[in-house]
Design an enzyme around this catalytic site. Structure first.
Site, PDB file in Angstrom:
ATOM      1  N   GLU A 159    -122.143  23.406  29.882  1.00 35.95           N
ATOM      2  CA  GLU A 159    -122.930  22.382  29.896  1.00 35.95           C
ATOM      3  C   GLU A 159    -123.826  22.238  30.954  1.00 35.95           C
ATOM      4  O   GLU A 159    -123.934  22.137  32.211  1.00 35.95           O
ATOM      5  CB  GLU A 159    -121.661  21.481  30.182  1.00 35.95           C
ATOM      6  CG  GLU A 159    -122.139  19.844  29.348  1.00 35.95           C
ATOM      7  CD  GLU A 159    -122.996  19.303  29.684  1.00 35.95           C
ATOM      8  OE1 GLU A 159    -124.644  19.814  29.254  1.00 35.95           O
ATOM      9  OE2 GLU A 159    -122.686  18.415  30.363  1.00 35.95           O
ATOM     10  N   CYS A 216    -126.711  13.881  31.535  1.00 38.90           N
ATOM     11  CA  CYS A 216    -127.056  14.830  30.512  1.00 38.90           C
ATOM     12  C   CYS A 216    -127.653  13.917  29.450  1.00 38.90           C
ATOM     13  O   CYS A 216    -128.974  15.089  29.356  1.00 38.90           O
ATOM     14  CB  CYS A 216    -125.857  16.018  31.022  1.00 38.90           C
ATOM     15  SG  CYS A 216    -125.138  16.892  32.520  1.00 38.90           S
TER      16      CYS A 216
END
Length: 482
Positions: free
Chosen positions: A256, A291
Protein backbone atom coordinates in the site's frame (compact mmCIF):
# COMPACT_ATOMS: atom_id res chain seq x y z
CA UNK A 1 11.05 25.12 21.84
CA UNK A 2 7.25 25.17 21.77
CA UNK A 3 5.60 24.69 25.15
CA UNK A 4 3.00 22.01 25.75
CA UNK A 5 2.41 19.39 28.42
CA UNK A 6 4.85 16.49 27.92
CA UNK A 7 5.18 13.38 30.08
CA UNK A 8 8.46 12.44 31.71
CA UNK A 9 10.61 10.37 29.35
CA UNK A 10 9.64 6.69 29.53
CA UNK A 11 11.44 3.55 28.33
CA UNK A 12 9.64 0.90 26.23
CA UNK A 13 10.74 -2.69 25.60
CA UNK A 14 10.33 -4.47 22.30
CA UNK A 15 8.73 -7.91 22.03
CA UNK A 16 10.35 -11.13 20.84
CA UNK A 17 8.18 -14.26 20.77
CA UNK A 18 5.66 -12.49 22.98
CA UNK A 19 8.22 -11.50 25.64
CA UNK A 20 9.33 -7.96 26.56
CA UNK A 21 13.05 -7.53 25.83
CA UNK A 22 15.69 -4.80 26.12
CA UNK A 23 19.16 -4.90 24.53
CA UNK A 24 20.68 -1.76 26.03
CA UNK A 25 20.51 0.04 22.69
CA UNK A 26 17.88 2.77 22.47
CA UNK A 27 15.93 4.69 19.86
CA UNK A 28 15.00 8.19 21.02
CA UNK A 29 11.48 9.28 20.11
CA UNK A 30 10.85 13.01 19.93
CA UNK A 31 7.62 14.83 20.73
CA UNK A 32 6.82 15.94 17.21
CA UNK A 33 5.47 19.37 18.19
CA UNK A 34 7.94 20.46 20.89
CA UNK A 35 10.85 18.41 19.46
CA UNK A 36 11.75 17.47 23.06
CA UNK A 37 12.73 13.90 23.99
CA UNK A 38 9.48 12.03 24.68
CA UNK A 39 10.50 8.40 25.16
CA UNK A 40 13.16 5.79 24.52
CA UNK A 41 12.39 2.56 22.72
CA UNK A 42 14.63 -0.50 22.99
CA UNK A 43 16.24 -1.36 19.65
CA UNK A 44 16.31 -4.94 18.46
CA UNK A 45 19.59 -6.51 17.34
CA UNK A 46 20.31 -9.22 14.78
CA UNK A 47 20.11 -11.95 17.41
CA UNK A 48 16.65 -10.80 18.51
CA UNK A 49 15.45 -10.64 14.92
CA UNK A 50 16.65 -14.17 14.18
CA UNK A 51 14.98 -15.42 17.36
CA UNK A 52 11.74 -13.72 16.30
CA UNK A 53 11.82 -15.32 12.84
CA UNK A 54 12.62 -18.79 14.14
CA UNK A 55 9.93 -18.52 16.81
CA UNK A 56 7.37 -17.55 14.20
CA UNK A 57 8.34 -20.58 12.08
CA UNK A 58 8.18 -22.88 15.09
CA UNK A 59 4.68 -21.61 15.87
CA UNK A 60 3.15 -22.01 12.41
CA UNK A 61 1.43 -25.32 13.16
CA UNK A 62 0.10 -24.17 16.53
CA UNK A 63 -1.28 -20.94 15.09
CA UNK A 64 -2.88 -22.83 12.20
CA UNK A 65 -4.59 -25.15 14.66
CA UNK A 66 -6.30 -22.36 16.61
CA UNK A 67 -10.08 -22.71 16.51
CA UNK A 68 -12.21 -19.73 15.48
CA UNK A 69 -13.48 -19.22 19.03
CA UNK A 70 -9.90 -19.11 20.33
CA UNK A 71 -8.83 -16.46 17.82
CA UNK A 72 -11.99 -14.50 18.52
CA UNK A 73 -11.27 -14.55 22.26
CA UNK A 74 -7.77 -13.14 21.63
CA UNK A 75 -9.06 -10.36 19.40
CA UNK A 76 -11.90 -9.43 21.76
CA UNK A 77 -9.49 -9.23 24.69
CA UNK A 78 -7.59 -6.62 22.69
CA UNK A 79 -10.81 -4.73 21.96
CA UNK A 80 -11.63 -4.54 25.67
CA UNK A 81 -8.14 -3.50 26.72
CA UNK A 82 -7.88 -0.85 23.99
CA UNK A 83 -11.10 0.65 25.35
CA UNK A 84 -9.53 0.78 28.83
CA UNK A 85 -6.35 2.57 27.71
CA UNK A 86 -7.81 4.74 24.95
CA UNK A 87 -6.78 7.98 26.68
CA UNK A 88 -3.18 6.78 27.00
CA UNK A 89 -3.16 5.74 23.35
CA UNK A 90 -4.52 9.13 22.32
CA UNK A 91 -1.76 10.96 24.18
CA UNK A 92 0.88 8.72 22.59
CA UNK A 93 -0.43 9.49 19.09
CA UNK A 94 -0.36 13.22 19.79
CA UNK A 95 3.20 13.08 21.10
CA UNK A 96 5.01 10.56 18.89
CA UNK A 97 3.08 11.32 15.70
CA UNK A 98 2.09 14.97 16.06
CA UNK A 99 -1.49 13.93 15.39
CA UNK A 100 -4.15 16.53 16.30
CA UNK A 101 -6.23 15.47 19.29
CA UNK A 102 -9.49 14.82 17.45
CA UNK A 103 -7.69 12.83 14.77
CA UNK A 104 -5.85 10.87 17.46
CA UNK A 105 -9.11 10.04 19.21
CA UNK A 106 -10.57 8.93 15.89
CA UNK A 107 -7.57 6.69 15.21
CA UNK A 108 -7.92 4.97 18.57
CA UNK A 109 -11.57 4.34 17.75
CA UNK A 110 -10.53 2.85 14.40
CA UNK A 111 -8.00 0.63 16.16
CA UNK A 112 -10.80 -0.75 18.32
CA UNK A 113 -13.11 -1.13 15.32
CA UNK A 114 -10.45 -2.95 13.28
CA UNK A 115 -9.90 -5.58 15.97
CA UNK A 116 -13.66 -5.90 16.45
CA UNK A 117 -14.19 -6.41 12.70
CA UNK A 118 -11.45 -9.05 12.74
CA UNK A 119 -13.09 -10.78 15.72
CA UNK A 120 -16.38 -10.85 13.81
CA UNK A 121 -14.67 -12.05 10.63
CA UNK A 122 -13.16 -15.08 12.35
CA UNK A 123 -16.56 -16.77 12.43
CA UNK A 124 -17.32 -15.82 8.81
CA UNK A 125 -14.12 -16.89 7.05
CA UNK A 126 -14.75 -19.01 3.98
CA UNK A 127 -13.65 -22.46 5.11
CA UNK A 128 -13.78 -24.02 1.64
CA UNK A 129 -16.02 -25.36 -1.09
CA UNK A 130 -16.96 -28.43 -3.09
CA UNK A 131 -15.52 -28.44 -6.60
CA UNK A 132 -17.17 -30.58 -9.31
CA UNK A 133 -14.40 -32.44 -11.15
CA UNK A 134 -16.38 -34.60 -13.57
CA UNK A 135 -16.15 -32.02 -16.33
CA UNK A 136 -14.66 -34.64 -18.67
CA UNK A 137 -15.17 -38.39 -19.00
CA UNK A 138 -11.66 -38.99 -17.66
CA UNK A 139 -12.60 -37.31 -14.36
CA UNK A 140 -15.79 -39.31 -13.85
CA UNK A 141 -15.98 -40.63 -10.30
CA UNK A 142 -13.70 -37.99 -8.81
CA UNK A 143 -14.80 -35.46 -6.21
CA UNK A 144 -12.96 -32.30 -5.21
CA UNK A 145 -12.88 -30.14 -2.12
CA UNK A 146 -10.90 -26.95 -1.50
CA UNK A 147 -10.14 -25.42 1.88
CA UNK A 148 -8.34 -22.29 3.01
CA UNK A 149 -5.24 -22.75 5.17
CA UNK A 150 -2.91 -20.17 6.77
CA UNK A 151 -0.02 -19.20 4.53
CA UNK A 152 2.47 -19.39 7.42
CA UNK A 153 4.82 -16.86 9.02
CA UNK A 154 4.42 -13.31 7.67
CA UNK A 155 6.55 -10.17 7.88
CA UNK A 156 4.83 -6.84 8.41
CA UNK A 157 6.19 -3.28 8.06
CA UNK A 158 3.94 -0.42 9.17
CA UNK A 159 4.15 3.37 8.49
CA UNK A 160 4.42 6.43 10.74
CA UNK A 161 1.23 8.26 9.80
CA UNK A 162 -1.33 5.86 11.32
CA UNK A 163 0.84 3.94 13.78
CA UNK A 164 -2.11 2.34 15.56
CA UNK A 165 -4.67 1.72 12.85
CA UNK A 166 -2.42 0.71 9.98
CA UNK A 167 -0.51 -1.57 12.34
CA UNK A 168 -3.85 -3.05 13.37
CA UNK A 169 -4.67 -3.69 9.70
CA UNK A 170 -1.67 -6.00 9.56
CA UNK A 171 -1.77 -7.65 12.99
CA UNK A 172 -5.51 -8.34 13.35
CA UNK A 173 -5.87 -10.18 10.00
CA UNK A 174 -2.74 -12.21 10.75
CA UNK A 175 -4.31 -13.44 13.98
CA UNK A 176 -7.65 -14.11 12.28
CA UNK A 177 -5.94 -16.01 9.45
CA UNK A 178 -3.81 -18.04 11.86
CA UNK A 179 -0.41 -16.66 10.83
CA UNK A 180 2.47 -15.93 13.22
CA UNK A 181 4.10 -12.60 12.45
CA UNK A 182 7.12 -10.36 12.90
CA UNK A 183 6.35 -6.64 12.66
CA UNK A 184 8.69 -3.69 12.29
CA UNK A 185 6.99 -0.40 13.23
CA UNK A 186 8.07 2.95 11.81
CA UNK A 187 11.11 4.30 13.67
CA UNK A 188 9.45 7.73 13.96
CA UNK A 189 6.36 6.33 15.71
CA UNK A 190 7.20 2.94 17.28
CA UNK A 191 5.41 3.27 20.62
CA UNK A 192 1.89 2.67 19.32
CA UNK A 193 2.80 -0.76 17.93
CA UNK A 194 4.55 -1.66 21.19
CA UNK A 195 1.38 -0.83 23.13
CA UNK A 196 -0.52 -3.25 20.88
CA UNK A 197 2.18 -5.85 21.57
CA UNK A 198 1.86 -5.21 25.29
CA UNK A 199 -1.83 -6.14 25.09
CA UNK A 200 -1.20 -9.16 22.85
CA UNK A 201 1.21 -10.47 25.48
CA UNK A 202 -1.74 -10.75 27.87
CA UNK A 203 -3.66 -13.09 25.55
CA UNK A 204 -3.60 -16.82 24.86
CA UNK A 205 -1.65 -16.44 21.62
CA UNK A 206 0.84 -19.33 21.31
CA UNK A 207 4.32 -18.62 22.58
CA UNK A 208 6.35 -17.31 19.67
CA UNK A 209 3.36 -16.21 17.60
CA UNK A 210 4.28 -12.53 17.50
CA UNK A 211 7.24 -10.21 17.68
CA UNK A 212 7.30 -6.41 17.38
CA UNK A 213 10.79 -5.11 16.73
CA UNK A 214 11.87 -1.50 16.27
CA UNK A 215 15.21 -1.72 14.49
CA UNK A 216 17.37 0.04 11.90
CA UNK A 217 16.24 -0.30 8.29
CA UNK A 218 19.36 -2.19 7.22
CA UNK A 219 18.80 -4.79 9.94
CA UNK A 220 15.12 -5.12 9.08
CA UNK A 221 15.98 -5.91 5.45
CA UNK A 222 15.79 -9.59 6.38
CA UNK A 223 12.02 -9.14 6.68
CA UNK A 224 12.04 -8.43 2.95
CA UNK A 225 14.61 -10.90 1.65
CA UNK A 226 14.25 -13.96 3.91
CA UNK A 227 12.33 -16.71 2.10
CA UNK A 228 11.28 -18.26 5.38
CA UNK A 229 8.49 -15.70 5.39
CA UNK A 230 5.54 -16.58 3.17
CA UNK A 231 4.21 -13.02 2.81
CA UNK A 232 5.45 -9.45 3.15
CA UNK A 233 2.95 -6.67 3.85
CA UNK A 234 4.38 -3.16 3.56
CA UNK A 235 2.81 0.29 3.80
CA UNK A 236 4.98 3.26 2.85
CA UNK A 237 6.52 5.10 -0.09
CA UNK A 238 6.31 3.78 -3.64
CA UNK A 239 10.08 3.95 -4.17
CA UNK A 240 10.77 1.80 -1.12
CA UNK A 241 7.86 -0.53 -1.75
CA UNK A 242 8.72 -1.46 -5.32
CA UNK A 243 12.35 -1.96 -4.36
CA UNK A 244 11.19 -4.36 -1.64
CA UNK A 245 9.07 -6.30 -4.12
CA UNK A 246 12.04 -6.67 -6.45
CA UNK A 247 14.08 -8.20 -3.62
CA UNK A 248 11.35 -10.21 -1.88
CA UNK A 249 12.09 -13.52 -3.56
CA UNK A 250 9.39 -16.19 -3.60
CA UNK A 251 7.08 -14.72 -0.98
CA UNK A 252 3.74 -13.07 -1.71
CA UNK A 253 3.92 -9.26 -1.46
CA UNK A 254 1.16 -6.80 -0.53
CA UNK A 255 1.98 -3.11 -0.99
CA UNK A 256 0.00 0.00 0.00
CA UNK A 257 2.06 2.85 -1.38
CA UNK A 258 0.05 6.04 -1.28
CA UNK A 259 -0.81 8.46 -4.05
CA UNK A 260 -1.74 12.00 -5.02
CA UNK A 261 -5.50 11.68 -4.71
CA UNK A 262 -7.86 13.89 -6.70
CA UNK A 263 -11.40 15.04 -6.09
CA UNK A 264 -13.55 16.22 -8.99
CA UNK A 265 -16.56 18.53 -8.58
CA UNK A 266 -19.29 18.69 -11.21
CA UNK A 267 -21.54 21.77 -11.68
CA UNK A 268 -24.65 19.89 -10.47
CA UNK A 269 -23.12 19.84 -6.97
CA UNK A 270 -24.34 22.19 -4.25
CA UNK A 271 -21.33 24.23 -3.14
CA UNK A 272 -22.24 24.57 0.53
CA UNK A 273 -20.24 24.94 3.72
CA UNK A 274 -20.34 21.20 4.39
CA UNK A 275 -18.60 20.49 1.08
CA UNK A 276 -15.93 23.14 1.63
CA UNK A 277 -15.31 21.92 5.17
CA UNK A 278 -14.96 18.38 3.86
CA UNK A 279 -12.40 19.47 1.25
CA UNK A 280 -10.38 21.35 3.85
CA UNK A 281 -10.40 18.40 6.23
CA UNK A 282 -9.38 15.99 3.48
CA UNK A 283 -6.54 18.17 2.24
CA UNK A 284 -5.05 19.43 5.50
CA UNK A 285 -6.01 17.00 8.28
CA UNK A 286 -2.94 15.56 10.04
CA UNK A 287 -0.89 18.07 8.00
CA UNK A 288 -1.79 16.19 4.80
CA UNK A 289 0.23 13.14 5.90
CA UNK A 290 -2.42 10.68 4.72
CA UNK A 291 -2.12 8.36 1.72
CA UNK A 292 -5.54 9.47 0.45
CA UNK A 293 -5.21 13.12 1.40
CA UNK A 294 -6.89 15.48 -1.08
CA UNK A 295 -3.94 16.72 -3.13
CA UNK A 296 -5.64 17.72 -6.39
CA UNK A 297 -8.97 19.59 -6.46
CA UNK A 298 -10.49 19.55 -9.94
CA UNK A 299 -13.47 21.87 -10.38
CA UNK A 300 -15.66 22.28 -13.46
CA UNK A 301 -14.90 25.61 -15.09
CA UNK A 302 -18.49 26.86 -14.63
CA UNK A 303 -18.20 26.73 -10.80
CA UNK A 304 -14.43 27.10 -10.43
CA UNK A 305 -14.38 30.68 -9.14
CA UNK A 306 -17.12 29.96 -6.60
CA UNK A 307 -15.37 26.89 -5.14
CA UNK A 308 -11.97 28.60 -5.09
CA UNK A 309 -13.29 31.71 -3.32
CA UNK A 310 -15.17 29.71 -0.71
CA UNK A 311 -12.11 27.57 -0.06
CA UNK A 312 -9.97 30.66 0.40
CA UNK A 313 -12.46 32.18 2.82
CA UNK A 314 -12.25 29.03 4.93
CA UNK A 315 -8.48 28.62 4.69
CA UNK A 316 -7.68 32.18 5.77
CA UNK A 317 -8.68 31.14 9.30
CA UNK A 318 -6.78 27.84 9.31
CA UNK A 319 -3.37 27.67 10.99
CA UNK A 320 -0.86 24.97 11.81
CA UNK A 321 -0.73 24.77 15.58
CA UNK A 322 -0.41 22.65 18.75
CA UNK A 323 -1.83 19.14 18.12
CA UNK A 324 -2.79 18.84 21.77
CA UNK A 325 -5.64 21.31 21.25
CA UNK A 326 -9.06 19.86 20.45
CA UNK A 327 -9.58 22.59 17.83
CA UNK A 328 -6.44 21.77 15.82
CA UNK A 329 -6.76 20.34 12.31
CA UNK A 330 -3.19 20.91 11.11
CA UNK A 331 -0.35 19.96 13.41
CA UNK A 332 3.37 19.47 12.71
CA UNK A 333 4.87 17.50 9.87
CA UNK A 334 6.61 14.34 11.02
CA UNK A 335 10.13 15.83 10.82
CA UNK A 336 11.86 18.98 9.68
CA UNK A 337 13.57 17.27 6.75
CA UNK A 338 10.17 16.46 5.24
CA UNK A 339 8.97 20.03 5.75
CA UNK A 340 12.10 21.37 4.01
CA UNK A 341 11.61 18.91 1.15
CA UNK A 342 8.08 20.19 0.63
CA UNK A 343 9.25 23.81 0.80
CA UNK A 344 11.74 23.11 -2.02
CA UNK A 345 8.97 21.57 -4.12
CA UNK A 346 6.86 24.68 -3.51
CA UNK A 347 9.69 27.02 -4.54
CA UNK A 348 10.19 25.06 -7.77
CA UNK A 349 6.48 25.42 -8.55
CA UNK A 350 6.58 29.17 -7.97
CA UNK A 351 9.46 29.47 -10.44
CA UNK A 352 7.21 27.73 -12.99
CA UNK A 353 4.44 30.33 -12.52
CA UNK A 354 2.35 28.56 -9.87
CA UNK A 355 0.40 30.95 -7.63
CA UNK A 356 0.05 30.67 -3.87
CA UNK A 357 -3.54 31.49 -3.00
CA UNK A 358 -2.94 31.04 0.72
CA UNK A 359 -0.17 29.73 2.98
CA UNK A 360 3.34 28.74 1.94
CA UNK A 361 5.14 29.65 5.17
CA UNK A 362 7.41 27.22 7.00
CA UNK A 363 8.53 27.36 10.65
CA UNK A 364 10.51 24.28 11.62
CA UNK A 365 8.07 21.36 11.38
CA UNK A 366 5.07 23.67 11.08
CA UNK A 367 4.02 24.13 7.46
CA UNK A 368 1.15 26.55 6.87
CA UNK A 369 -1.90 25.10 5.07
CA UNK A 370 -1.26 25.98 1.44
CA UNK A 371 -3.44 26.14 -1.67
CA UNK A 372 -1.86 26.52 -5.11
CA UNK A 373 -3.22 27.42 -8.53
CA UNK A 374 -1.76 27.15 -12.05
CA UNK A 375 0.64 24.32 -11.14
CA UNK A 376 2.73 22.67 -13.86
CA UNK A 377 1.68 19.00 -14.06
CA UNK A 378 5.27 17.89 -14.62
CA UNK A 379 6.54 19.12 -11.23
CA UNK A 380 7.07 16.89 -8.18
CA UNK A 381 4.51 18.82 -6.15
CA UNK A 382 1.83 17.79 -8.65
CA UNK A 383 2.90 14.41 -9.99
CA UNK A 384 4.33 12.90 -6.77
CA UNK A 385 2.91 12.43 -3.30
CA UNK A 386 3.04 15.72 -1.37
CA UNK A 387 2.44 14.12 2.04
CA UNK A 388 2.11 17.57 3.58
CA UNK A 389 -0.46 20.38 3.95
CA UNK A 390 -0.41 21.51 0.32
CA UNK A 391 -3.25 21.12 -2.19
CA UNK A 392 -3.73 22.32 -5.76
CA UNK A 393 -6.89 23.56 -7.43
CA UNK A 394 -7.55 23.66 -11.18
CA UNK A 395 -10.48 23.94 -13.60
CA UNK A 396 -11.55 21.37 -16.20
CA UNK A 397 -13.87 21.89 -19.20
CA UNK A 398 -16.06 18.75 -19.19
CA UNK A 399 -16.61 15.47 -17.31
CA UNK A 400 -14.55 13.23 -19.59
CA UNK A 401 -11.65 15.70 -19.49
CA UNK A 402 -11.75 15.69 -15.69
CA UNK A 403 -11.65 11.89 -15.57
CA UNK A 404 -8.75 11.86 -18.02
CA UNK A 405 -6.85 14.40 -15.89
CA UNK A 406 -7.20 12.21 -12.80
CA UNK A 407 -5.99 9.18 -14.77
CA UNK A 408 -2.81 10.88 -15.99
CA UNK A 409 -1.33 10.37 -12.53
CA UNK A 410 1.16 7.54 -12.03
CA UNK A 411 -0.77 6.76 -8.84
CA UNK A 412 -4.18 5.18 -8.48
CA UNK A 413 -5.30 4.77 -4.88
CA UNK A 414 -8.70 6.47 -4.53
CA UNK A 415 -10.56 9.32 -6.22
CA UNK A 416 -13.60 11.36 -5.26
CA UNK A 417 -16.30 12.53 -7.69
CA UNK A 418 -19.09 14.92 -6.79
CA UNK A 419 -22.07 14.57 -9.14
CA UNK A 420 -25.81 13.88 -8.97
CA UNK A 421 -25.82 12.14 -12.36
CA UNK A 422 -26.02 8.33 -12.11
CA UNK A 423 -24.54 7.81 -15.57
CA UNK A 424 -21.51 9.90 -14.61
CA UNK A 425 -21.11 7.93 -11.37
CA UNK A 426 -21.02 4.70 -13.35
CA UNK A 427 -18.71 6.21 -15.99
CA UNK A 428 -16.28 7.21 -13.22
CA UNK A 429 -16.43 3.70 -11.73
CA UNK A 430 -15.73 2.19 -15.15
CA UNK A 431 -13.01 4.57 -16.30
CA UNK A 432 -11.06 5.82 -13.27
CA UNK A 433 -7.83 3.84 -12.86
CA UNK A 434 -7.93 3.69 -9.07
CA UNK A 435 -8.61 1.14 -6.35
CA UNK A 436 -11.65 2.99 -5.03
CA UNK A 437 -14.11 5.53 -6.45
CA UNK A 438 -15.87 7.64 -3.82
CA UNK A 439 -19.03 9.38 -5.04
CA UNK A 440 -20.16 12.66 -3.43
CA UNK A 441 -17.34 12.59 -0.92
CA UNK A 442 -13.59 13.09 -0.82
CA UNK A 443 -11.09 10.34 -1.68
CA UNK A 444 -9.96 10.34 1.96
CA UNK A 445 -13.02 8.31 2.95
CA UNK A 446 -12.23 4.88 4.36
CA UNK A 447 -14.07 2.35 6.49
CA UNK A 448 -12.02 -0.44 8.02
CA UNK A 449 -13.94 -3.34 6.47
CA UNK A 450 -13.73 -2.12 2.85
CA UNK A 451 -11.13 -3.46 0.41
CA UNK A 452 -8.52 -0.71 0.37
CA UNK A 453 -5.57 -0.40 -1.95
CA UNK A 454 -4.49 0.91 -5.31
CA UNK A 455 -3.19 0.30 -8.80
CA UNK A 456 -0.22 1.61 -10.77
CA UNK A 457 2.35 3.12 -8.36
CA UNK A 458 -0.13 2.97 -5.48
CA UNK A 459 0.68 -0.69 -4.92
CA UNK A 460 -0.90 -4.10 -5.27
CA UNK A 461 -3.21 -6.18 -3.13
CA UNK A 462 -5.83 -4.89 -0.74
CA UNK A 463 -6.04 -4.10 2.94
CA UNK A 464 -9.31 -4.34 4.86
CA UNK A 465 -9.87 -7.29 7.18
CA UNK A 466 -11.49 -9.78 4.82
CA UNK A 467 -9.13 -8.92 1.96
CA UNK A 468 -6.04 -9.18 4.17
CA UNK A 469 -7.19 -12.51 5.62
CA UNK A 470 -7.54 -13.92 2.10
CA UNK A 471 -4.00 -12.76 1.28
CA UNK A 472 -2.72 -14.57 4.37
CA UNK A 473 -4.33 -17.85 3.37
CA UNK A 474 -3.93 -20.23 0.45
CA UNK A 475 -6.07 -22.90 -1.14
CA UNK A 476 -5.41 -26.58 -0.50
CA UNK A 477 -7.06 -29.14 -2.75
CA UNK A 478 -8.39 -32.59 -1.82
CA UNK A 479 -9.34 -35.06 -4.58
CA UNK A 480 -11.21 -38.29 -3.76
CA UNK A 481 -11.72 -41.10 -6.27
CA UNK A 482 -14.88 -43.02 -5.50
Amino acid sequence: MRSTAVQQCKDYSFYVAGQAVQTGEWLEVKHKYTQALYARVALADAKSLEQAIQSALDTEAEMAALEPFQKQKILLHCVGRFHEIREELTEILIAEGGKPRKAAEAEVERLINTFQIAADAVTQIDQGRMLPLAVTAAASGYQGMVKQVPIGAVSLISPFNFPLNLTAHKIAPAIAAGCPFVLKPASLTPISALKIAEILAETDLPKGAFSVLPCPRELADVLVTDDRFKLLSFTGSDVVGWDMKARAGRKKVVLELGGNAAVMIEPDTEINDALITRLVGGAYGHAGQVCISVQRILVHQDIYAEVRDKLLAKLKHLKATDPNLSTTLVGPMIKEAEAKRLKKWLEKALKKDARILVGGELDGVMFAPTLLENVDHNLEIYRDEVFGPVAMIEPYPDFEAGIACINRSRFGLQAGVYTQNLNKMLYAWDHLHVGGVIINDIPSFRVDNMPYGGVKDSGLGREGIQSAIRDMQEERMLVIKS
